[in-house]
Design an enzyme around this catalytic site. Sequence first.
Site, PDB file in Angstrom:
ATOM      1  N   ASP A  36       0.883  -1.177   0.000  1.00  0.00           N
ATOM      2  CA  ASP A  36       0.000   0.000   0.000  1.00  0.00           C
ATOM      3  C   ASP A  36       0.914   1.219   0.000  1.00  0.00           C
ATOM      4  O   ASP A  36       2.150   1.076  -0.042  1.00  0.00           O
ATOM      5  CB  ASP A  36      -0.924   0.005   1.240  1.00  0.00           C
ATOM      6  CG  ASP A  36      -2.225   0.745   0.985  1.00  0.00           C
ATOM      7  OD1 ASP A  36      -2.185   1.831   0.375  1.00  0.00           O
ATOM      8  OD2 ASP A  36      -3.288   0.244   1.387  1.00  0.00           O
ATOM      9  N   ASP A  62       3.334   2.430  -5.080  1.00  0.00           N
ATOM     10  CA  ASP A  62       2.227   3.123  -5.756  1.00  0.00           C
ATOM     11  C   ASP A  62       1.936   2.338  -7.023  1.00  0.00           C
ATOM     12  O   ASP A  62       2.756   2.311  -7.949  1.00  0.00           O
ATOM     13  CB  ASP A  62       2.649   4.569  -6.076  1.00  0.00           C
ATOM     14  CG  ASP A  62       1.546   5.353  -6.787  1.00  0.00           C
ATOM     15  OD1 ASP A  62       0.662   4.731  -7.397  1.00  0.00           O
ATOM     16  OD2 ASP A  62       1.593   6.593  -6.727  1.00  0.00           O
ATOM     17  N   TYR A 155     -14.919   6.734 -11.893  1.00  0.00           N
ATOM     18  CA  TYR A 155     -14.687   5.475 -11.160  1.00  0.00           C
ATOM     19  C   TYR A 155     -15.309   4.306 -11.928  1.00  0.00           C
ATOM     20  O   TYR A 155     -14.679   3.261 -12.130  1.00  0.00           O
ATOM     21  CB  TYR A 155     -15.304   5.624  -9.768  1.00  0.00           C
ATOM     22  CG  TYR A 155     -15.190   4.432  -8.849  1.00  0.00           C
ATOM     23  CD1 TYR A 155     -14.001   4.142  -8.190  1.00  0.00           C
ATOM     24  CD2 TYR A 155     -16.294   3.618  -8.593  1.00  0.00           C
ATOM     25  CE1 TYR A 155     -13.917   3.058  -7.313  1.00  0.00           C
ATOM     26  CE2 TYR A 155     -16.224   2.548  -7.719  1.00  0.00           C
ATOM     27  CZ  TYR A 155     -15.028   2.265  -7.083  1.00  0.00           C
ATOM     28  OH  TYR A 155     -14.950   1.206  -6.218  1.00  0.00           O
ATOM     29  N   LYS A 159     -13.495   0.999 -13.490  1.00  0.00           N
ATOM     30  CA  LYS A 159     -13.829  -0.347 -13.003  1.00  0.00           C
ATOM     31  C   LYS A 159     -14.400  -1.220 -14.123  1.00  0.00           C
ATOM     32  O   LYS A 159     -14.178  -2.435 -14.134  1.00  0.00           O
ATOM     33  CB  LYS A 159     -14.787  -0.253 -11.809  1.00  0.00           C
ATOM     34  CG  LYS A 159     -14.157   0.384 -10.554  1.00  0.00           C
ATOM     35  CD  LYS A 159     -13.031  -0.462  -9.953  1.00  0.00           C
ATOM     36  CE  LYS A 159     -12.604   0.025  -8.567  1.00  0.00           C
ATOM     37  NZ  LYS A 159     -11.546  -0.801  -7.973  1.00  0.00           N
ATOM     38  N   ALA A 188     -19.392  -0.922   0.651  1.00  0.00           N
ATOM     39  CA  ALA A 188     -18.884  -1.618   1.840  1.00  0.00           C
ATOM     40  C   ALA A 188     -18.506  -0.590   2.900  1.00  0.00           C
ATOM     41  O   ALA A 188     -18.220   0.570   2.586  1.00  0.00           O
ATOM     42  CB  ALA A 188     -17.669  -2.461   1.469  1.00  0.00           C
ATOM     43  N   THR A 190     -16.237   1.026   4.626  1.00  0.00           N
ATOM     44  CA  THR A 190     -14.807   1.375   4.702  1.00  0.00           C
ATOM     45  C   THR A 190     -14.663   2.892   4.564  1.00  0.00           C
ATOM     46  O   THR A 190     -15.636   3.596   4.278  1.00  0.00           O
ATOM     47  CB  THR A 190     -13.999   0.720   3.568  1.00  0.00           C
ATOM     48  OG1 THR A 190     -14.378   1.337   2.333  1.00  0.00           O
ATOM     49  CG2 THR A 190     -14.230  -0.781   3.473  1.00  0.00           C
TER      50      THR A 190
HETATM   51  P1  NAD Z   1      -9.909   1.941   1.219  1.00  0.00           P
HETATM   52  O1  NAD Z   1      -9.789   3.358   0.795  1.00  0.00           O
HETATM   53  O2  NAD Z   1      -9.993   1.619   2.663  1.00  0.00           O
HETATM   54  O3  NAD Z   1      -8.747   1.044   0.588  1.00  0.00           O
HETATM   55  C1  NAD Z   1      -8.137   1.308  -0.634  1.00  0.00           C
HETATM   56  C2  NAD Z   1      -6.639   1.180  -0.444  1.00  0.00           C
HETATM   57  O4  NAD Z   1      -5.975   1.379  -1.698  1.00  0.00           O
HETATM   58  C3  NAD Z   1      -6.107   2.246   0.522  1.00  0.00           C
HETATM   59  O5  NAD Z   1      -5.415   1.640   1.592  1.00  0.00           O
HETATM   60  C4  NAD Z   1      -5.204   3.098  -0.353  1.00  0.00           C
HETATM   61  O6  NAD Z   1      -4.073   3.627   0.317  1.00  0.00           O
HETATM   62  C5  NAD Z   1      -4.799   2.121  -1.453  1.00  0.00           C
HETATM   63  N1  NAD Z   1      -4.367   2.850  -2.639  1.00  0.00           N
HETATM   64  C6  NAD Z   1      -4.976   3.900  -3.227  1.00  0.00           C
HETATM   65  N2  NAD Z   1      -4.252   4.328  -4.269  1.00  0.00           N
HETATM   66  C7  NAD Z   1      -3.148   3.543  -4.333  1.00  0.00           C
HETATM   67  C8  NAD Z   1      -2.024   3.490  -5.186  1.00  0.00           C
HETATM   68  N3  NAD Z   1      -1.875   4.371  -6.196  1.00  0.00           N
HETATM   69  N4  NAD Z   1      -1.088   2.551  -4.971  1.00  0.00           N
HETATM   70  C9  NAD Z   1      -1.219   1.668  -3.947  1.00  0.00           C
HETATM   71  N5  NAD Z   1      -2.264   1.660  -3.101  1.00  0.00           N
HETATM   72  C10 NAD Z   1      -3.214   2.593  -3.290  1.00  0.00           C
HETATM   73  O7  NAD Z   1     -11.208   1.404   0.479  1.00  0.00           O
HETATM   74  P2  NAD Z   1     -11.787  -0.063   0.328  1.00  0.00           P
HETATM   75  O8  NAD Z   1     -13.248   0.096   0.343  1.00  0.00           O
HETATM   76  O9  NAD Z   1     -11.134  -1.029   1.241  1.00  0.00           O
HETATM   77  O10 NAD Z   1     -11.383  -0.370  -1.198  1.00  0.00           O
HETATM   78  C11 NAD Z   1     -10.718  -1.546  -1.622  1.00  0.00           C
HETATM   79  C12 NAD Z   1     -11.139  -1.836  -3.053  1.00  0.00           C
HETATM   80  O11 NAD Z   1     -12.522  -2.149  -3.078  1.00  0.00           O
HETATM   81  C13 NAD Z   1     -10.948  -0.668  -4.023  1.00  0.00           C
HETATM   82  O12 NAD Z   1     -10.449  -1.138  -5.253  1.00  0.00           O
HETATM   83  C14 NAD Z   1     -12.357  -0.144  -4.199  1.00  0.00           C
HETATM   84  O13 NAD Z   1     -12.534   0.525  -5.431  1.00  0.00           O
HETATM   85  C15 NAD Z   1     -13.148  -1.425  -4.106  1.00  0.00           C
HETATM   86  N6  NAD Z   1     -14.547  -1.244  -3.758  1.00  0.00           N
HETATM   87  C16 NAD Z   1     -14.903  -0.636  -2.620  1.00  0.00           C
HETATM   88  C17 NAD Z   1     -16.242  -0.468  -2.327  1.00  0.00           C
HETATM   89  C18 NAD Z   1     -16.705   0.215  -1.076  1.00  0.00           C
HETATM   90  O14 NAD Z   1     -17.900   0.510  -0.987  1.00  0.00           O
HETATM   91  N7  NAD Z   1     -15.877   0.464  -0.088  1.00  0.00           N
HETATM   92  C19 NAD Z   1     -17.218  -0.933  -3.203  1.00  0.00           C
HETATM   93  C20 NAD Z   1     -16.804  -1.573  -4.372  1.00  0.00           C
HETATM   94  C21 NAD Z   1     -15.466  -1.729  -4.632  1.00  0.00           C
END
Ligand code: NAD
Length: 255
Positions: A36, A62, A155, A159, A188, A190
């Site tokens: 991360d 990154d 977004y 996706k 979710a 988060t």
């Molecule tokens: P989150 O923000 O807690 O986690 C995302 C993580 O990705 C963070 O820790 C962030 O630091 C890391 N990140 C962002 N840009 C980055 C980069 N350039 N390089 C490396 N790491 C990077 O959110 P989450 O909900 O845990 O999301 C996880 C995945 O689930 C994501 O791909 C998100 O799009 C997907 N998602 C989330 C939801 C939701 O409702 N939370 C719904 C559908 C999909």
Amino acid sequence: MEGETKVVLLSGAAGGIGRAAALKFASTGAALALTDIPQDGLRETARLAGEAGAQVWAHTCDISLEDDVTGLIEGAVTRFGRLDIAVNNAGIAHEPARIADLDLATFQRMLAVNLTGTFLCLRAQTAIMREQGHGSILNVASLAGLVGAPLLGAYAAAKHGVVGLTKTAAAECARSRVRVNALCPSFADTAMVGAIASGMRGSADEAVSRLLAGIPMGRLASPQEIAEAIVWITGDANSFMTGQAVALDGGASAV
Ligand code: NAD
């Protein structure tokens, strides 16, 4: 390989779904390569996974930067000798805005992290796994990768691209015994959803209620529920599934 300790590479491991998945994999006895950007969160996940008995290698990366991803994949393989499972979970969302109001920099940033970042990881992972002759990859996309997502157009575009990459990689890798799938959650519980809700009209509670309006189960998914699906989809018990974009959405795509 089957029966051995699984070597799992997991991005976005500093919190949210990524941390929950890391801890679930740790409970199965996997060895973990975690990555991360935020170092504190990554260290905390590594500590918790280590306490759960996992061998852990944590590395800042990154995913939108080619050299960073090269260093990540080489480092993980050097540390553990192979790569059995990869979960490309890192991602970002943007402040809610209609497409008419989206600025180009936001659109390009969404593609750079969510789509190009997934491509860079997938490219390196499929090369290694094809050579090994086995592997399982899961891209964490979104329900916004299957249907439109009003106010989250950039977004959703990124996706949808992740789903296209997933299906193509699955077809290319199937004969090499490498499976590639995508997981498509609705909202979710988060930090990401908190940030989306705070950019919407009204109070945070009202905003979350609006997000939940199209979800028959009427609630957010927990990160742990998503982690369960991640571990099952990538696991050996699920050996005939590839090229799928699996909705995990409380019924949202059923209505
Ligand atoms: P989150 O923000 O807690 O986690 C995302 C993580 O990705 C963070 O820790 C962030 O630091 C890391 N990140 C962002 N840009 C980055 C980069 N350039 N390089 C490396 N790491 C990077 O959110 P989450 O909900 O845990 O999301 C996880 C995945 O689930 C994501 O791909 C998100 O799009 C997907 N998602 C989330 C939801 C939701 O409702 N939370 C719904 C559908 C999909």
